[in-house]
Design a protein around this motif. Sequence first.
Motif, PDB file in Angstrom:
ATOM      1  N   ALA A   4     -15.138  12.905 -14.949  1.00 21.07           N
ATOM      2  CA  ALA A   4     -14.770  13.082 -13.546  1.00 21.07           C
ATOM      3  C   ALA A   4     -15.965  13.557 -12.725  1.00 21.07           C
ATOM      4  CB  ALA A   4     -13.617  14.071 -13.427  1.00 21.07           C
ATOM      5  N   ALA A   5     -16.741  14.490 -13.288  1.00 19.67           N
ATOM      6  CA  ALA A   5     -17.914  14.989 -12.577  1.00 19.67           C
ATOM      7  C   ALA A   5     -18.964  13.899 -12.418  1.00 19.67           C
ATOM      8  CB  ALA A   5     -18.498  16.191 -13.325  1.00 19.67           C
ATOM      9  N   GLN A   6     -19.146  13.079 -13.433  1.00 24.96           N
ATOM     10  CA  GLN A   6     -20.118  11.993 -13.349  1.00 24.96           C
ATOM     11  C   GLN A   6     -19.719  10.977 -12.280  1.00 24.96           C
ATOM     12  OE1 GLN A   6     -23.037  11.911 -15.468  1.00 24.96           O
ATOM     13  NE2 GLN A   6     -23.565  10.557 -13.756  1.00 24.96           N
ATOM     14  N   LEU A   7     -18.415  10.699 -12.192  1.00 22.50           N
ATOM     15  CA  LEU A   7     -17.938   9.778 -11.167  1.00 22.50           C
ATOM     16  C   LEU A   7     -18.166  10.346  -9.772  1.00 22.50           C
ATOM     17  CD1 LEU A   7     -16.437   7.174 -10.402  1.00 22.50           C
ATOM     18  CD2 LEU A   7     -14.288   8.431 -10.671  1.00 22.50           C
ATOM     19  N   ALA A   8     -17.871  11.645  -9.593  1.00 26.08           N
ATOM     20  CA  ALA A   8     -18.105  12.265  -8.290  1.00 26.08           C
ATOM     21  C   ALA A   8     -19.589  12.280  -7.951  1.00 26.08           C
ATOM     22  CB  ALA A   8     -17.538  13.682  -8.301  1.00 26.08           C
ATOM     23  N   HIS A   9     -20.417  12.550  -8.934  1.00 30.75           N
ATOM     24  CA  HIS A   9     -21.865  12.575  -8.721  1.00 30.75           C
ATOM     25  C   HIS A   9     -22.385  11.213  -8.279  1.00 30.75           C
ATOM     26  CE1 HIS A   9     -26.058  12.108 -10.126  1.00 30.75           C
ATOM     27  NE2 HIS A   9     -26.205  13.372  -9.763  1.00 30.75           N
ATOM     28  N   ASP A  10     -21.938  10.170  -8.942  1.00 29.59           N
ATOM     29  CA  ASP A  10     -22.438   8.835  -8.633  1.00 29.59           C
ATOM     30  C   ASP A  10     -21.925   8.315  -7.295  1.00 29.59           C
ATOM     31  OD1 ASP A  10     -23.720   8.937 -11.063  1.00 29.59           O
ATOM     32  OD2 ASP A  10     -22.216   7.737 -12.121  1.00 29.59           O
ATOM     33  N   SER A  11     -20.695   8.695  -6.927  1.00 29.80           N
ATOM     34  CA  SER A  11     -20.100   8.164  -5.696  1.00 29.80           C
ATOM     35  C   SER A  11     -20.343   9.049  -4.484  1.00 29.80           C
ATOM     36  CB  SER A  11     -18.588   7.981  -5.890  1.00 29.80           C
ATOM     37  OG  SER A  11     -17.958   9.228  -6.149  1.00 29.80           O
ATOM     38  N   TYR A  12     -20.957  10.196  -4.661  1.00 26.12           N
ATOM     39  CA  TYR A  12     -21.142  11.147  -3.556  1.00 26.12           C
ATOM     40  C   TYR A  12     -21.828  10.535  -2.326  1.00 26.12           C
ATOM     41  CZ  TYR A  12     -22.553  15.344  -1.033  1.00 26.12           C
ATOM     42  OH  TYR A  12     -22.748  16.291  -0.063  1.00 26.12           O
ATOM     43  N   PRO A  13     -22.855   9.717  -2.475  1.00 27.27           N
ATOM     44  CA  PRO A  13     -23.495   9.141  -1.273  1.00 27.27           C
ATOM     45  C   PRO A  13     -22.564   8.268  -0.444  1.00 27.27           C
ATOM     46  CG  PRO A  13     -24.961   8.956  -3.173  1.00 27.27           C
ATOM     47  CD  PRO A  13     -23.617   9.394  -3.704  1.00 27.27           C
ATOM     48  N   THR A  14     -21.511   7.745  -1.038  1.00 31.66           N
ATOM     49  CA  THR A  14     -20.591   6.874  -0.297  1.00 31.66           C
ATOM     50  C   THR A  14     -19.407   7.637   0.292  1.00 31.66           C
ATOM     51  OG1 THR A  14     -19.269   6.341  -2.261  1.00 31.66           O
ATOM     52  CG2 THR A  14     -21.217   4.986  -1.841  1.00 31.66           C
ATOM     53  N   TRP A  15     -19.320   8.934   0.053  1.00 28.11           N
ATOM     54  CA  TRP A  15     -18.197   9.707   0.587  1.00 28.11           C
ATOM     55  C   TRP A  15     -18.260   9.737   2.107  1.00 28.11           C
ATOM     56  CZ3 TRP A  15     -17.576  14.866  -2.629  1.00 28.11           C
ATOM     57  CH2 TRP A  15     -17.272  14.528  -3.955  1.00 28.11           C
ATOM     58  N   PRO A  16     -17.110   9.780   2.770  1.00 24.97           N
ATOM     59  CA  PRO A  16     -17.121   9.967   4.225  1.00 24.97           C
ATOM     60  C   PRO A  16     -17.643  11.356   4.577  1.00 24.97           C
ATOM     61  CG  PRO A  16     -14.883  10.047   3.361  1.00 24.97           C
ATOM     62  CD  PRO A  16     -15.747   9.603   2.234  1.00 24.97           C
ATOM     63  N   ALA A  17     -18.040  11.530   5.818  1.00 19.31           N
ATOM     64  CA  ALA A  17     -18.690  12.774   6.239  1.00 19.31           C
ATOM     65  C   ALA A  17     -17.790  13.988   6.032  1.00 19.31           C
ATOM     66  CB  ALA A  17     -19.106  12.657   7.703  1.00 19.31           C
ATOM     67  N   PHE A  18     -16.502  13.851   6.349  1.00 23.52           N
ATOM     68  CA  PHE A  18     -15.618  15.019   6.217  1.00 23.52           C
ATOM     69  C   PHE A  18     -15.491  15.461   4.763  1.00 23.52           C
ATOM     70  CE2 PHE A  18     -12.665  11.555   5.406  1.00 23.52           C
ATOM     71  CZ  PHE A  18     -11.831  12.063   4.416  1.00 23.52           C
ATOM     72  N   ALA A  19     -15.547  14.511   3.818  1.00 22.16           N
ATOM     73  CA  ALA A  19     -15.453  14.869   2.398  1.00 22.16           C
ATOM     74  C   ALA A  19     -16.723  15.561   1.926  1.00 22.16           C
ATOM     75  CB  ALA A  19     -15.192  13.621   1.567  1.00 22.16           C
ATOM     76  N   ARG A  20     -17.875  15.154   2.434  1.00 21.59           N
ATOM     77  CA  ARG A  20     -19.132  15.801   2.055  1.00 21.59           C
ATOM     78  C   ARG A  20     -19.234  17.197   2.645  1.00 21.59           C
ATOM     79  NH1 ARG A  20     -21.415  10.619   3.051  1.00 21.59           N
ATOM     80  NH2 ARG A  20     -22.292  11.377   5.027  1.00 21.59           N
ATOM     81  N   ARG A  21     -18.576  17.428   3.796  1.00 19.41           N
ATOM     82  CA  ARG A  21     -18.607  18.761   4.391  1.00 19.41           C
ATOM     83  C   ARG A  21     -17.742  19.745   3.615  1.00 19.41           C
ATOM     84  NH1 ARG A  21     -18.079  15.891   9.313  1.00 19.41           N
ATOM     85  NH2 ARG A  21     -15.834  16.367   9.308  1.00 19.41           N
ATOM     86  N   ASP A  22     -16.704  19.272   2.966  1.00 19.54           N
ATOM     87  CA  ASP A  22     -15.759  20.169   2.293  1.00 19.54           C
ATOM     88  C   ASP A  22     -15.413  19.626   0.903  1.00 19.54           C
ATOM     89  OD1 ASP A  22     -14.032  22.277   1.874  1.00 19.54           O
ATOM     90  OD2 ASP A  22     -12.344  21.317   2.891  1.00 19.54           O
ATOM     91  N   PRO A  23     -16.393  19.559   0.009  1.00 17.45           N
ATOM     92  CA  PRO A  23     -16.098  19.044  -1.333  1.00 17.45           C
ATOM     93  C   PRO A  23     -15.278  20.047  -2.139  1.00 17.45           C
ATOM     94  CG  PRO A  23     -18.338  19.875  -1.253  1.00 17.45           C
ATOM     95  CD  PRO A  23     -17.801  19.967   0.158  1.00 17.45           C
TER      96      PRO A  23
END
Length: 285
Positions: A57-76
Amino acid sequence: MTTLATTAAPATRRGAAGPARWRDLLGAEWIKLWSLRSTPVVLGVLLVFYLYLAYRAAQLAHDSYPTWPAFARRDPDPAHDAFDFPKFLLLMATAGTIGAMSVAGEHASGLIRTTLVAVPARGRVMLAKAMVMTAVLAVLGLLVGIGCWGITLAVISDRITGFSFTTPGIWRVIAGTTVMVPVCGLTGMAAATLIRNTAGTVFAVLAFFLVGPLAVKAPLPLLSADQRADLGNTLPAYAWGRLTLMSHGHLVEHVGSIPAAWISLAVWAVVSVGITVTVLRHRDV
């Protein structure tokens, strides 16, 4: 005239035995549990399996983080991935089954009769069994909690920053996992005490932990959406799920408070121990 001499009988017999000591009861229950080869194997497999799930799960979040919308990156919320609710239902069901089999297995094999011949105090025997089960499963829950979070931090730290073992709320998540696992085991013990049939007990435990959390969210007759949510929040699964939430972005429906979640887990533990300890006093074995 002769005098007959009499010897006074001893006031007590050396062979008389007192009540079994708690140390002996706990030791006997520990031997029963750990001498089964399946116990360390199942617990070890569970620990490794959930550490692997956290890594994936952590590896998936790590790899997909650049594609997250802005609100998700502000409050992970890395804890949401490390302690994924649907995946942890299997841990709950397995812990419940381990607790159930510790009681149902003794009834099926007849070992409970031998135990109660040696220690007639049924309540003490069952309380010792519950204490050993609680300790073993609490250690498993603690290792899962610390391990899942540690692996998550190791994987995501170069992209998703600001999280550590001092992050506010993370020790609530770890403590909730530590408590949740033995609560499920105690619930399984109570189910086995009431049902006293191995197959029926296992079916009931699996249905409660795997189907129950999903069924309570389905439309139920005579219950509104809020009432269904309140009913669901009383289950151990949703009480633990509330304790693992660290971001408001995941509060998508009516959830209970954190104190209510702790109270729910405590009530399940106390009621389960009460059933396990008291019911056997009024039943034949």
